[in-house]
Design a protein around this motif. Sequence first.
Motif, PDB file in Angstrom:
ATOM      1  N   LYS A 146      53.129   0.169  15.989  1.00 27.36           N
ATOM      2  CA  LYS A 146      52.707  -0.453  14.727  1.00 27.36           C
ATOM      3  C   LYS A 146      53.919  -0.883  13.913  1.00 27.36           C
ATOM      4  CE  LYS A 146      49.364   0.188  10.984  1.00 27.36           C
ATOM      5  NZ  LYS A 146      50.198  -0.376   9.919  1.00 27.36           N
ATOM      6  N   PHE A 147      54.946  -0.032  13.869  1.00 28.62           N
ATOM      7  CA  PHE A 147      56.173  -0.398  13.158  1.00 28.62           C
ATOM      8  C   PHE A 147      56.782  -1.649  13.787  1.00 28.62           C
ATOM      9  CE2 PHE A 147      60.779  -0.374  12.745  1.00 28.62           C
ATOM     10  CZ  PHE A 147      60.962  -0.145  11.385  1.00 28.62           C
ATOM     11  N   ASN A 148      56.851  -1.696  15.104  1.00 29.21           N
ATOM     12  CA  ASN A 148      57.450  -2.845  15.794  1.00 29.21           C
ATOM     13  C   ASN A 148      56.668  -4.125  15.529  1.00 29.21           C
ATOM     14  OD1 ASN A 148      59.535  -1.324  16.896  1.00 29.21           O
ATOM     15  ND2 ASN A 148      58.411  -0.873  18.786  1.00 29.21           N
ATOM     16  N   GLU A 149      55.351  -4.011  15.490  1.00 27.56           N
ATOM     17  CA  GLU A 149      54.515  -5.182  15.221  1.00 27.56           C
ATOM     18  C   GLU A 149      54.744  -5.736  13.819  1.00 27.56           C
ATOM     19  OE1 GLU A 149      50.622  -3.693  15.861  1.00 27.56           O
ATOM     20  OE2 GLU A 149      50.839  -3.544  18.048  1.00 27.56           O
ATOM     21  N   GLU A 150      55.071  -4.839  12.889  1.00 28.49           N
ATOM     22  CA  GLU A 150      55.237  -5.251  11.494  1.00 28.49           C
ATOM     23  C   GLU A 150      56.662  -5.674  11.158  1.00 28.49           C
ATOM     24  OE1 GLU A 150      53.902  -1.797   9.421  1.00 28.49           O
ATOM     25  OE2 GLU A 150      51.760  -2.208   9.779  1.00 28.49           O
ATOM     26  N   HIS A 151      57.585  -5.566  12.123  1.00 28.59           N
ATOM     27  CA  HIS A 151      58.989  -5.912  11.880  1.00 28.59           C
ATOM     28  C   HIS A 151      59.469  -6.900  12.943  1.00 28.59           C
ATOM     29  CE1 HIS A 151      58.569  -2.238   9.514  1.00 28.59           C
ATOM     30  NE2 HIS A 151      59.650  -2.611   8.841  1.00 28.59           N
ATOM     31  N   ASP A 152      59.809  -8.102  12.490  1.00 30.68           N
ATOM     32  CA  ASP A 152      60.290  -9.126  13.414  1.00 30.68           C
ATOM     33  C   ASP A 152      61.735  -8.910  13.822  1.00 30.68           C
ATOM     34  OD1 ASP A 152      57.837 -10.426  13.236  1.00 30.68           O
ATOM     35  OD2 ASP A 152      58.482 -11.650  11.522  1.00 30.68           O
ATOM     36  N   ASP A 153      62.457  -8.092  13.036  1.00 33.95           N
ATOM     37  CA  ASP A 153      63.891  -7.967  13.250  1.00 33.95           C
ATOM     38  C   ASP A 153      64.322  -6.625  13.838  1.00 33.95           C
ATOM     39  OD1 ASP A 153      63.060  -6.712  10.957  1.00 33.95           O
ATOM     40  OD2 ASP A 153      64.918  -7.062   9.855  1.00 33.95           O
ATOM     41  N   ILE A 154      63.395  -5.662  13.975  1.00 28.68           N
ATOM     42  CA  ILE A 154      63.729  -4.323  14.475  1.00 28.68           C
ATOM     43  C   ILE A 154      62.776  -3.952  15.603  1.00 28.68           C
ATOM     44  CG2 ILE A 154      64.012  -1.877  13.897  1.00 28.68           C
ATOM     45  CD1 ILE A 154      64.339  -2.702  10.970  1.00 28.68           C
ATOM     46  N   GLU A 155      63.306  -3.365  16.647  1.00 33.17           N
ATOM     47  CA  GLU A 155      62.462  -2.834  17.714  1.00 33.17           C
ATOM     48  C   GLU A 155      62.875  -1.399  18.003  1.00 33.17           C
ATOM     49  OE1 GLU A 155      61.532  -3.613  22.407  1.00 33.17           O
ATOM     50  OE2 GLU A 155      61.456  -5.316  21.023  1.00 33.17           O
ATOM     51  N   VAL A 156      61.926  -0.483  17.854  1.00 29.60           N
ATOM     52  CA  VAL A 156      62.168   0.940  18.058  1.00 29.60           C
ATOM     53  C   VAL A 156      61.660   1.357  19.427  1.00 29.60           C
ATOM     54  CG1 VAL A 156      61.675   3.280  17.222  1.00 29.60           C
ATOM     55  CG2 VAL A 156      62.036   1.416  15.586  1.00 29.60           C
ATOM     56  N   THR A 157      62.474   2.077  20.154  1.00 30.85           N
ATOM     57  CA  THR A 157      62.077   2.640  21.449  1.00 30.85           C
ATOM     58  C   THR A 157      61.960   4.153  21.319  1.00 30.85           C
ATOM     59  OG1 THR A 157      63.218   0.895  22.674  1.00 30.85           O
ATOM     60  CG2 THR A 157      62.707   2.919  23.871  1.00 30.85           C
ATOM     61  N   LEU A 158      60.812   4.684  21.671  1.00 36.34           N
ATOM     62  CA  LEU A 158      60.578   6.120  21.612  1.00 36.34           C
ATOM     63  C   LEU A 158      61.083   6.787  22.886  1.00 36.34           C
ATOM     64  CD1 LEU A 158      59.233   8.567  20.164  1.00 36.34           C
ATOM     65  CD2 LEU A 158      57.123   7.978  21.387  1.00 36.34           C
ATOM     66  N   GLU A 159      61.896   7.816  22.738  1.00 37.02           N
ATOM     67  CA  GLU A 159      62.402   8.577  23.870  1.00 37.02           C
ATOM     68  C   GLU A 159      61.926  10.020  23.726  1.00 37.02           C
ATOM     69  OE1 GLU A 159      66.625   8.113  24.078  1.00 37.02           O
ATOM     70  OE2 GLU A 159      66.527   5.919  24.166  1.00 37.02           O
ATOM     71  N   ALA A 160      61.076  10.462  24.631  1.00 33.77           N
ATOM     72  CA  ALA A 160      60.487  11.798  24.559  1.00 33.77           C
ATOM     73  C   ALA A 160      61.270  12.753  25.448  1.00 33.77           C
ATOM     74  CB  ALA A 160      59.018  11.754  24.973  1.00 33.77           C
ATOM     75  N   TYR A 161      61.973  13.684  24.829  1.00 31.36           N
ATOM     76  CA  TYR A 161      62.851  14.592  25.565  1.00 31.36           C
ATOM     77  C   TYR A 161      62.186  15.928  25.921  1.00 31.36           C
ATOM     78  CZ  TYR A 161      66.731  11.496  24.206  1.00 31.36           C
ATOM     79  OH  TYR A 161      67.565  10.435  24.025  1.00 31.36           O
ATOM     80  N   GLY A 162      61.090  16.250  25.276  1.00 36.12           N
ATOM     81  CA  GLY A 162      60.398  17.487  25.591  1.00 36.12           C
ATOM     82  C   GLY A 162      61.300  18.699  25.499  1.00 36.12           C
ATOM     83  N   SER A 163      61.222  19.562  26.484  1.00 37.55           N
ATOM     84  CA  SER A 163      61.989  20.805  26.469  1.00 37.55           C
ATOM     85  C   SER A 163      63.484  20.575  26.689  1.00 37.55           C
ATOM     86  CB  SER A 163      61.464  21.767  27.545  1.00 37.55           C
ATOM     87  OG  SER A 163      61.562  21.175  28.826  1.00 37.55           O
ATOM     88  N   ASP A 164      63.870  19.348  27.047  1.00 32.18           N
ATOM     89  CA  ASP A 164      65.286  19.024  27.225  1.00 32.18           C
ATOM     90  C   ASP A 164      65.912  18.472  25.953  1.00 32.18           C
ATOM     91  OD1 ASP A 164      65.297  19.762  29.913  1.00 32.18           O
ATOM     92  OD2 ASP A 164      64.651  17.782  30.579  1.00 32.18           O
ATOM     93  N   PHE A 165      65.190  18.553  24.831  1.00 39.22           N
ATOM     94  CA  PHE A 165      65.646  17.897  23.603  1.00 39.22           C
ATOM     95  C   PHE A 165      67.058  18.325  23.219  1.00 39.22           C
ATOM     96  CE2 PHE A 165      66.103  17.471  19.026  1.00 39.22           C
ATOM     97  CZ  PHE A 165      65.669  16.167  18.815  1.00 39.22           C
ATOM     98  N   ASP A 166      67.290  19.618  23.078  1.00 44.65           N
ATOM     99  CA  ASP A 166      68.599  20.084  22.642  1.00 44.65           C
ATOM    100  C   ASP A 166      69.700  19.697  23.622  1.00 44.65           C
ATOM    101  OD1 ASP A 166      68.109  21.350  20.128  1.00 44.65           O
ATOM    102  OD2 ASP A 166      67.098  22.962  21.185  1.00 44.65           O
ATOM    103  N   THR A 167      69.405  19.819  24.905  1.00 42.55           N
ATOM    104  CA  THR A 167      70.397  19.480  25.917  1.00 42.55           C
ATOM    105  C   THR A 167      70.791  18.010  25.824  1.00 42.55           C
ATOM    106  OG1 THR A 167      69.513  21.157  27.424  1.00 42.55           O
ATOM    107  CG2 THR A 167      70.859  19.411  28.401  1.00 42.55           C
ATOM    108  N   LYS A 168      69.796  17.137  25.659  1.00 45.63           N
ATOM    109  CA  LYS A 168      70.079  15.698  25.633  1.00 45.63           C
ATOM    110  C   LYS A 168      70.742  15.277  24.321  1.00 45.63           C
ATOM    111  CE  LYS A 168      66.680  14.212  29.033  1.00 45.63           C
ATOM    112  NZ  LYS A 168      65.590  13.270  29.371  1.00 45.63           N
ATOM    113  N   ILE A 169      70.332  15.882  23.208  1.00 46.08           N
ATOM    114  CA  ILE A 169      70.971  15.550  21.935  1.00 46.08           C
ATOM    115  C   ILE A 169      72.431  16.002  21.954  1.00 46.08           C
ATOM    116  CG2 ILE A 169      71.012  16.024  19.465  1.00 46.08           C
ATOM    117  CD1 ILE A 169      68.824  14.084  20.288  1.00 46.08           C
TER     118      ILE A 169
END
Length: 412
Positions: free
Chosen positions: A60-83
């Motif tokens: 919805k955010f991407n549809e409402e913004h012509d100049d920004i595109e957000v990509t969701l990255e789901a890290y799950g239980s690896d969140f801390d390791t990947k950050i």
Amino acid sequence: MKRKIAVMCVLALTGTMMLTACGNKKDNNNGKTSDGKTAIRFATWDVADDVDAQQKLVDKFNEEHDDIEVTLEAYGSDFDTKISAGMGSGDTPDVMYMWNYPAYADGLEPLDEYIDKEGDDYKNDFYSTLWNYNSLDGTTYGIPVGFTTHSLFYNKDLFAQAGVEEPTDDWTWSDLQAAAKTIEEKTGQKGFAFQMKPDPYDFEMYLWSNGTAYCDEDGQMAGQIDSKESQEVFKMFQDMEKDGYAIATEKNGTDEFRAGTAAMYVYGSWSIASLNEDGMNYGVAKIPSFDGKTSVSILSSSGLSISKDSKNKDAAWEFVKYWTGEECNKARIGMELPVLNSVVESEGIMDEPEYAPFYEMLEQSDGHTPASFLIEDWSEISENLSLSVEQIFNPSSYMDVKDVLKEAADAQ
């Protein structure tokens, strides 16, 4: 343990592949997509249905913004390791969920100037207590997204069976003990359940409620964790178990409460959905107080942060405002408690008896800083504290409270 609302588990491989593929349009050299939009990577620790719901909001955010595109990255239980890996390699997502500010603050963008530009009304719409959990050393690194305090859950059927009046918001721990004893005597079920090996982060709220803490403002434990007030707290829980009307559980008490083998326990709002699905006849009240004092709750809190290395901080801030704003706050009701006064009011949250106590506890829990924000080697200290508390509450040991707490203070 992460300070967040969603429960984390392992992300399915197919979901990881799908979400990774979505980010292939980004050119990491200039922070742009192939069609010229500003590219923002957004890292979440959630999984399964929660990720699906988040993806819809991102779309919805991407549809409402012509100049920004957000990509969701789901890290799950690896969140801390990947950050952690991302911060080490300079490849951190632009926007990310956050809870452990002491560990990650050096890699996060200070947000106070962004907040100030939005004006007082913006900041004041958030519950003030939440800012303390999204700041470190006077600097704000995260915008509140979700939270839960803790409250007292009670089984109405067991109270009725025992002929005991239900808890009220002005209950003291003496009231709880008296009710728990009667319930055990009349029904044969335990009156109260608590964790044998609690997360020290959570348990500190009981010390705050009795006028003490694990440590002082400088992070020194001696004279605090082993204080008279601290000993009173641990001794009270130990005595309730010794006297037979309370049980120290292996988990958090939810299983015993749902099974009807414990009439009361203190926990966050996480269990409300499952209790409602069970059709359980339960109530929620504020945490009992120690005589003459105000009860305090710890917060399990999540915020949204911007990477210090982001090439597109202004675009990242636009997404942060969207994700923490009214629209998304309303959309996430059921997954987490809203953090905005305006949403709580418009959605009538305070009229819902199972949710209102969590906000009442929030209001009266301001001004307390968790030891995890004050003690540099908190990870090691927390592990040692957990073992110490288990020695106090484990029925096979029931070690002397004063000795255990003195040893914990001396070990720092």
